[in-house]
Enzyme design. Structure first.
Site, PDB file in Angstrom:
ATOM      1  N   ARG A 132      45.592   2.772  19.767  1.00 26.22           N
ATOM      2  CA  ARG A 132      46.460   2.894  20.686  1.00 26.22           C
ATOM      3  C   ARG A 132      46.044   1.918  21.970  1.00 26.22           C
ATOM      4  NH1 ARG A 132      46.000   7.145  23.561  1.00 26.22           N
ATOM      5  NH2 ARG A 132      43.951   7.767  22.958  1.00 26.22           N
ATOM      6  N   ASN A 155      40.612  -1.445  22.634  1.00 28.26           N
ATOM      7  CA  ASN A 155      40.897  -2.247  21.297  1.00 28.26           C
ATOM      8  C   ASN A 155      41.193  -3.636  21.392  1.00 28.26           C
ATOM      9  OD1 ASN A 155      40.630   0.421  19.927  1.00 28.26           O
ATOM     10  ND2 ASN A 155      42.829   0.936  20.534  1.00 28.26           N
ATOM     11  N   ARG A 168      54.388   2.081  17.146  1.00 33.98           N
ATOM     12  CA  ARG A 168      54.180   3.374  17.123  1.00 33.98           C
ATOM     13  C   ARG A 168      55.285   4.004  18.247  1.00 33.98           C
ATOM     14  NH1 ARG A 168      48.494   6.223  17.591  1.00 33.98           N
ATOM     15  NH2 ARG A 168      47.972   4.086  16.674  1.00 33.98           N
ATOM     16  N   SER A 211      45.264  10.698  14.524  1.00 41.38           N
ATOM     17  CA  SER A 211      45.239   9.580  13.606  1.00 41.38           C
ATOM     18  C   SER A 211      46.112   9.578  12.508  1.00 41.38           C
ATOM     19  CB  SER A 211      43.860   9.070  13.163  1.00 41.38           C
ATOM     20  OG  SER A 211      42.922   8.661  14.201  1.00 41.38           O
ATOM     21  N   GLN A 220      38.997   2.589  11.233  1.00 38.23           N
ATOM     22  CA  GLN A 220      38.861   2.829  12.607  1.00 38.23           C
ATOM     23  C   GLN A 220      38.553   1.356  13.159  1.00 38.23           C
ATOM     24  OE1 GLN A 220      39.731   5.427  14.185  1.00 38.23           O
ATOM     25  NE2 GLN A 220      38.861   7.198  13.046  1.00 38.23           N
ATOM     26  N   ARG A 272       7.657  23.261   9.798  1.00 40.86           N
ATOM     27  CA  ARG A 272       8.510  22.268   9.684  1.00 40.86           C
ATOM     28  C   ARG A 272       8.444  21.226   8.495  1.00 40.86           C
ATOM     29  NH1 ARG A 272      11.502  19.273  13.699  1.00 40.86           N
ATOM     30  NH2 ARG A 272      12.089  21.314  14.223  1.00 40.86           N
TER      31      ARG A 272
END
Length: 231
Positions: free
Chosen positions: A12, A22, A71, A82, A106, A162
């Site tokens: 986008r 991007n 898009r 997505s 991605q 632990r």
């Protein structure tokens, strides 16, 4: 004849944390270019598509060898998933008609390599899975904070001694970088996880989310330190 796999990269134009993320140069080239190059170099991928609502991103995508898909605005907002971009691309582009596998990448994972993409795609085929996705092994002790402020162990019992790392069950974190999806199953379900889903361990994968300028500086510094260079 081997299965055809088409890679789709949603990208986008809007980004609040890092404006213009991007197409912002990462190691000298637009961020989206790294995912395109990795997908084009993957032996399992036949074509690479970038879905975007932004002209500049689409121009950059085509410059680096991908096919751009415009898009629609109604699936381009902050709340758009997505999955909606993937479904639109599958319906819109001729290359997807004969594809059996959709590789969802991605562009915010610029360290992804062609070998990692191939590994995820081939594992889906080998195990006859509906979905295969990239993961890394993690050793963190996770906590939830209750309304009164009390901490409750999520993946460990804090009331017991632990455990050493080697004594704990092996656990994995989804990287969010690579998904290989059976096309027909994905179209039917509308979501990335359906049917038989198999995690694929990528030992060298990074899990830094590029959400802030600090994240960007951290990942770019790491990339430069390990010798990752833009071609």
């Amino acid at each position: 004849m081997s299965e055809r796999a088409v890679a789709i990269i949603p990208a986008r134009g809007g980004s609040k944390g890092i404006p213009g993320k991007n197409i912002k140069p990462f190691l000298g080239v637009p961020l989206v270019a790294h995912s395109i190059r990795a997908a084009l170099a993957a032996s399992t991928v036949s074509e690479v598509l970038v879905s975007s609502d932004d002209d500049t991103i689409l121009e950059a995508a085509e410059k680096y060898g991908a096919a751009g898909i415009r898009r629609p605005k109604d699936i381009s907002g902050d709340n758009a998933s997505s999955e909606t971009a993937l479904l639109h691309a599958i319906k819109s582009h001729e290359a997807c008609k004969t594809a059996q596998t959709i590789v969802f990448l991605q562009c915010t994972s610029p360290m992804t390599t062609a070998d990692e993409i191939d590994k995820v795609v081939l594992e889906r085929r080998r195990l006859s899975a509906d979905t295969a996705f990239s993961v890394v092994e993690v050793h963190a002790f996770l906590w939830e904070i209750q309304p009164d402020g009390t901490g409750v162990g999520v993946n460990h019992d804090a009331s017991r001694p632990r455990q050493r790392r080697q004594d704990r069950p092996r656990q994995y974190q989804e990287t969010g970088a690579v998904y290989a999806l059976d096309k027909q199953g994905f179209v039917s379900s509308g979501q990335r996880f359906f049917g038989k889903s198999v995690p694929v361990v990528l030992p060298s994968a990074t899990t830094v989310d590029l959400d802030t300028p600090g994240d960007w500086l951290t990942l770019e510094a790491f990339a430069a330190a390990v010798g990752r260079e833009a071609e």
